[in-house]
Design a protein around this motif. Structure first.
Motif, PDB file in Angstrom:
ATOM      1  N   ARG A  80      37.421  81.803  67.476  1.00 20.59           N
ATOM      2  CA  ARG A  80      37.472  80.463  68.085  1.00 20.59           C
ATOM      3  C   ARG A  80      38.141  80.391  69.446  1.00 20.59           C
ATOM      4  O   ARG A  80      37.697  79.631  70.296  1.00 20.59           O
ATOM      5  CB  ARG A  80      38.172  79.482  67.141  1.00 20.59           C
ATOM      6  CG  ARG A  80      37.493  79.320  65.813  1.00 20.59           C
ATOM      7  CD  ARG A  80      36.220  78.574  65.983  1.00 20.59           C
ATOM      8  NE  ARG A  80      35.499  78.525  64.710  1.00 20.59           N
ATOM      9  CZ  ARG A  80      34.225  78.301  64.598  1.00 20.59           C
ATOM     10  NH1 ARG A  80      33.507  78.086  65.662  1.00 20.59           N
ATOM     11  NH2 ARG A  80      33.640  78.278  63.430  1.00 20.59           N
ATOM     12  N   SER A  81      39.227  81.133  69.659  1.00 17.17           N
ATOM     13  CA  SER A  81      39.932  80.986  70.936  1.00 17.17           C
ATOM     14  C   SER A  81      40.873  82.152  71.199  1.00 17.17           C
ATOM     15  O   SER A  81      41.287  82.842  70.271  1.00 17.17           O
ATOM     16  CB  SER A  81      40.732  79.682  70.955  1.00 17.17           C
ATOM     17  OG  SER A  81      41.783  79.733  70.013  1.00 17.17           O
ATOM     18  N   THR A  83      44.070  83.134  74.406  1.00 24.20           N
ATOM     19  CA  THR A  83      44.755  82.889  75.674  1.00 24.20           C
ATOM     20  C   THR A  83      45.356  84.206  76.110  1.00 24.20           C
ATOM     21  O   THR A  83      45.953  84.926  75.300  1.00 24.20           O
ATOM     22  CB  THR A  83      45.854  81.824  75.519  1.00 24.20           C
ATOM     23  OG1 THR A  83      45.246  80.590  75.113  1.00 24.20           O
ATOM     24  CG2 THR A  83      46.609  81.608  76.825  1.00 24.20           C
ATOM     25  N   THR A  97      42.381  80.712  79.223  1.00 23.85           N
ATOM     26  CA  THR A  97      42.152  80.295  77.841  1.00 23.85           C
ATOM     27  C   THR A  97      40.660  80.093  77.640  1.00 23.85           C
ATOM     28  O   THR A  97      40.003  79.434  78.453  1.00 23.85           O
ATOM     29  CB  THR A  97      42.903  78.988  77.520  1.00 23.85           C
ATOM     30  OG1 THR A  97      44.299  79.206  77.712  1.00 23.85           O
ATOM     31  CG2 THR A  97      42.650  78.541  76.087  1.00 23.85           C
ATOM     32  N   THR A  99      37.859  78.902  74.613  1.00 22.55           N
ATOM     33  CA  THR A  99      37.631  78.343  73.282  1.00 22.55           C
ATOM     34  C   THR A  99      36.129  78.262  73.022  1.00 22.55           C
ATOM     35  O   THR A  99      35.341  77.998  73.935  1.00 22.55           O
ATOM     36  CB  THR A  99      38.266  76.946  73.122  1.00 22.55           C
ATOM     37  OG1 THR A  99      37.758  76.083  74.137  1.00 22.55           O
ATOM     38  CG2 THR A  99      39.773  77.007  73.228  1.00 22.55           C
ATOM     39  N   GLU A 101      33.114  76.707  70.197  1.00 20.31           N
ATOM     40  CA  GLU A 101      32.820  75.827  69.063  1.00 20.31           C
ATOM     41  C   GLU A 101      31.315  75.653  68.955  1.00 20.31           C
ATOM     42  O   GLU A 101      30.589  75.734  69.960  1.00 20.31           O
ATOM     43  CB  GLU A 101      33.509  74.475  69.197  1.00 20.31           C
ATOM     44  CG  GLU A 101      33.032  73.654  70.363  1.00 20.31           C
ATOM     45  CD  GLU A 101      33.775  72.330  70.495  1.00 20.31           C
ATOM     46  OE1 GLU A 101      33.163  71.392  71.018  1.00 20.31           O
ATOM     47  OE2 GLU A 101      34.944  72.243  70.084  1.00 20.31           O
TER      48      GLU A 101
END
Length: 168
Positions: A80-81, A83, A97, A99, A101
């Motif tokens: 999902r993500s 950083t 960062t 992300t 979805e």
């Protein structure tokens, strides 16, 4: 797909770039494309290191060359993500960062690069993300990175310049 021009904001003494695009592939496939060494090398650059939380990475180089960018993964919630710090040679470290979805038509990826000072990141990221789009679609990666970067640069120079002018 053409990558849309990002939001560019003033952020302290630098800038924040925000790209928000939908790629025609699933979350797991896009995650693999942006975090797996062999796939990352196809559209961006070959990286070495440990691409997990707390791990460090560097752009792979040949011979005695120093990497042009390094970083440390500050957080990671696969798929999902993540950083990471982004430390380009000769620059102060910044923060990147990403992300992912699910979205209509594929996977929405939001890339936020905060603290940049060089205007070249705009055209650079757009060129890389256009190549990522081809990778995600299983199409040949566009050649001519330098030519595409040069084509995009004047518009980014104008946009960054306007932000500097607005500040004064």
């Amino acid at each position: 797909m053409t990558i849309h021009s990002p939001t560019i904001e003033r952020h302290g003494d630098g800038f924040r770039l925000v790209y928000d695009e939908v790629y025609a592939t699933g979350v797991d496939d896009l995650w693999e494309a942006i975090t797996t060494r062999d796939r990352l090398a196809r559209w961006m650059a070959d990286c070495t290191g440990d691409l997990r939380e707390g791990g460090t990475w560097a752009v792979a180089t040949e011979g005695d060359e120093e990497p042009w960018a390094t970083g440390t993964i500050a957080s990671c919630d696969a798929p999902r993500s993540f950083t990471t710090t982004w430390h380009a040679t000769g620059e102060e470290p910044t923060e990147l960062t990403v992300t992912l979805e699910e979205a209509d038509g594929g996977t929405r990826m939001r890339l936020v690069h905060t603290g940049i000072r060089s205007i070249f990141y705009g055209a650079g990221w757009q060129t890389y993300l256009e190549r990522l789009d081809a990778e995600a679609r299983g199409e040949p990666i566009p050649q001519g990175w330098d030519a595409r970067f040069a084509e995009l640069s004047p518009e980014y120079e104008k946009r960054f310049g306007n932000l500097w002018t607005e500040r004064r």
